[in-house]
Design a protein around this motif. Sequence first.
Motif, PDB file in Angstrom:
ATOM      1  N   GLY A 114       0.802  -1.213   0.000  1.00 12.49           N
ATOM      2  CA  GLY A 114       0.000   0.000   0.000  1.00 12.49           C
ATOM      3  C   GLY A 114       0.840   1.271   0.000  1.00 12.49           C
ATOM      4  N   GLY A 115       0.154   2.393   0.249  1.00 16.44           N
ATOM      5  CA  GLY A 115       0.831   3.677   0.247  1.00 16.44           C
ATOM      6  C   GLY A 115       1.036   4.207  -1.158  1.00 16.44           C
ATOM      7  N   SER A 116       1.793   5.295  -1.278  1.00 15.51           N
ATOM      8  CA  SER A 116       2.015   5.877  -2.593  1.00 15.51           C
ATOM      9  C   SER A 116       2.871   4.941  -3.436  1.00 15.51           C
ATOM     10  CB  SER A 116       2.691   7.247  -2.463  1.00 15.51           C
ATOM     11  OG  SER A 116       4.085   7.099  -2.274  1.00 15.51           O
ATOM     12  N   TRP A 117       2.606   4.944  -4.739  1.00 16.35           N
ATOM     13  CA  TRP A 117       3.332   4.076  -5.662  1.00 16.35           C
ATOM     14  C   TRP A 117       4.819   4.407  -5.655  1.00 16.35           C
ATOM     15  CZ3 TRP A 117       2.555  -0.387  -7.810  1.00 16.35           C
ATOM     16  CH2 TRP A 117       3.256  -0.783  -8.954  1.00 16.35           C
ATOM     17  N   SER A 118       5.128   5.677  -5.660  1.00 17.19           N
ATOM     18  CA  SER A 118       6.528   6.106  -5.691  1.00 17.19           C
ATOM     19  C   SER A 118       7.268   5.664  -4.434  1.00 17.19           C
ATOM     20  CB  SER A 118       6.608   7.625  -5.846  1.00 17.19           C
ATOM     21  OG  SER A 118       7.944   8.071  -5.800  1.00 17.19           O
ATOM     22  N   ASP A 119       6.635   5.878  -3.279  1.00 16.13           N
ATOM     23  CA  ASP A 119       7.277   5.473  -2.022  1.00 16.13           C
ATOM     24  C   ASP A 119       7.432   3.955  -1.962  1.00 16.13           C
ATOM     25  OD1 ASP A 119       7.415   8.099  -1.267  1.00 16.13           O
ATOM     26  OD2 ASP A 119       5.709   8.002   0.138  1.00 16.13           O
ATOM     27  N   PHE A 120       6.426   3.252  -2.483  1.00 12.52           N
ATOM     28  CA  PHE A 120       6.500   1.798  -2.463  1.00 12.52           C
ATOM     29  C   PHE A 120       7.676   1.311  -3.304  1.00 12.52           C
ATOM     30  CE2 PHE A 120       5.332  -2.377  -4.233  1.00 12.52           C
ATOM     31  CZ  PHE A 120       5.221  -3.088  -3.049  1.00 12.52           C
ATOM     32  N   LYS A 121       7.864   1.878  -4.477  1.00 16.30           N
ATOM     33  CA  LYS A 121       8.993   1.477  -5.330  1.00 16.30           C
ATOM     34  C   LYS A 121      10.323   1.822  -4.664  1.00 16.30           C
ATOM     35  CE  LYS A 121       8.195   3.268  -9.411  1.00 16.30           C
ATOM     36  NZ  LYS A 121       8.469   3.438 -10.859  1.00 16.30           N
ATOM     37  N   ASP A 122      10.362   2.950  -3.959  1.00 18.25           N
ATOM     38  CA  ASP A 122      11.588   3.299  -3.230  1.00 18.25           C
ATOM     39  C   ASP A 122      11.895   2.240  -2.175  1.00 18.25           C
ATOM     40  OD1 ASP A 122      11.921   5.584  -4.715  1.00 18.25           O
ATOM     41  OD2 ASP A 122      11.076   6.939  -3.208  1.00 18.25           O
ATOM     42  N   GLY A 123      10.840   1.751  -1.522  1.00 14.80           N
ATOM     43  CA  GLY A 123      11.028   0.704  -0.522  1.00 14.80           C
ATOM     44  C   GLY A 123      11.534  -0.585  -1.141  1.00 14.80           C
ATOM     45  N   LEU A 124      11.007  -0.935  -2.316  1.00  8.37           N
ATOM     46  CA  LEU A 124      11.491  -2.122  -3.025  1.00  8.37           C
ATOM     47  C   LEU A 124      12.965  -1.970  -3.392  1.00  8.37           C
ATOM     48  CD1 LEU A 124       8.588  -2.983  -5.516  1.00  8.37           C
ATOM     49  CD2 LEU A 124       9.263  -4.293  -3.503  1.00  8.37           C
ATOM     50  N   LEU A 125      13.336  -0.785  -3.844  1.00  6.40           N
ATOM     51  CA  LEU A 125      14.721  -0.536  -4.222  1.00  6.40           C
ATOM     52  C   LEU A 125      15.643  -0.716  -3.016  1.00  6.40           C
ATOM     53  CD1 LEU A 125      16.854   0.417  -6.260  1.00  6.40           C
ATOM     54  CD2 LEU A 125      16.264   2.768  -5.640  1.00  6.40           C
TER      55      LEU A 125
END
Length: 386
Positions: free
Chosen positions: A21-32
């Motif tokens: 969940g959360g913002s898509w951009s923040d989620f991708k940052d977390g994956l990175l």
Amino acid sequence: MRVLSILAVLAAGPVAAQTCGGSWSDFKDGLLAEAVARGVAQADAARFLAGARQDAEVLRADRAQGVFQRDFIDFSRRLISQNRIDNARAQSSRQDAIFDRIEAELGIPREVMLAFWAFETDFGAVQGNFNTRDALVTLSHDCRRPELFRPQVFAAMELAARGDMDPDRTTGAWAGEIGMVQMLPGDIIENGRDGDGDGRVSLKTSAPDALLSGASVLASLGWAPNQPWLQEVVVPAEMDWSLSGTETQLTTDQWAAMGVTARAGELPDLPASLILPMGRKGPAFLTYPNFDVYFEWNQSFVYVLTAAYFATRIGGGQIYDAGTPDAGLSGDQIRQLQEKLQARGYDVGGADGILGAKTRAAVQAEQQRLGLPADAWPTPALLAQL
């Protein structure tokens, strides 16, 4: 194919908590950040995630699995036709060399792999056109099953880093599976095998690669070489129906002592479960230890039983005796039933209108409590009593 893999490549380094969940951009940052913590090169991870977009069609497909609400007879008749059986046998001849190799090296009968190949992609013809990276990242961001899909994102990164997947171009099923037998990235890393000898594992274009890789998955999940998986049986008019179901295993001698007989051939000397997919008046099967491996491939009870039965048909088995089962419940009625069972404290895996293994076990328990034949087949009368 729905296999949860334990990947050595993912085990190295600290692992962040599963998030969604959360913002898509923040989620991708977390994956990175998590990818780098797992040992993926930052440039590789950033390149993989750069074009990732949320795919609403993936989420719609994930929510729209009403086909699994069909009962076994309806579901199996829709998936199995004489034309599909004929195609399977033609493919058996066409790919004879790789099937011989699979049978010799892994002990997995060709009809088992042919059934999966047919059901997953119609022998490679329908492999899906969803972008694999986008599907996996979308389902990881979604909070329904992130624990399944998030590890597969990192496995896909590994495939991309070694040149075996193009994040922008690789396509497959909506749930992130790739190729003719629909393998998740983690399973490709663990079990991808070169079946045609060209030095690459090409699951989308090479039937030998796909079939050998899929068979390798089954072997890794514990398939016992050269053993049966399913056999149609005839049950007596009366017996202890509470012994039926996937949770009870008895010897075939014990089943025979209760009046269970093979519809064709003999019963092997193996532990077995009695499966009555539509109750005591419908089709009846004994399942053997290899049948459990099917549930590692797919979690749907009706899919698994149909795939196992289809394999027996490809091998020359007869059409099952449909019997005269009692009327069952619609999808909406199953959902009502599941809500009532949940209210009584049963874990049915959610009220989704699908008669899966957990719901069947709960139904059987309530049938016993109410003094009904405990064959795990819910009827309108049972729903009314609850």
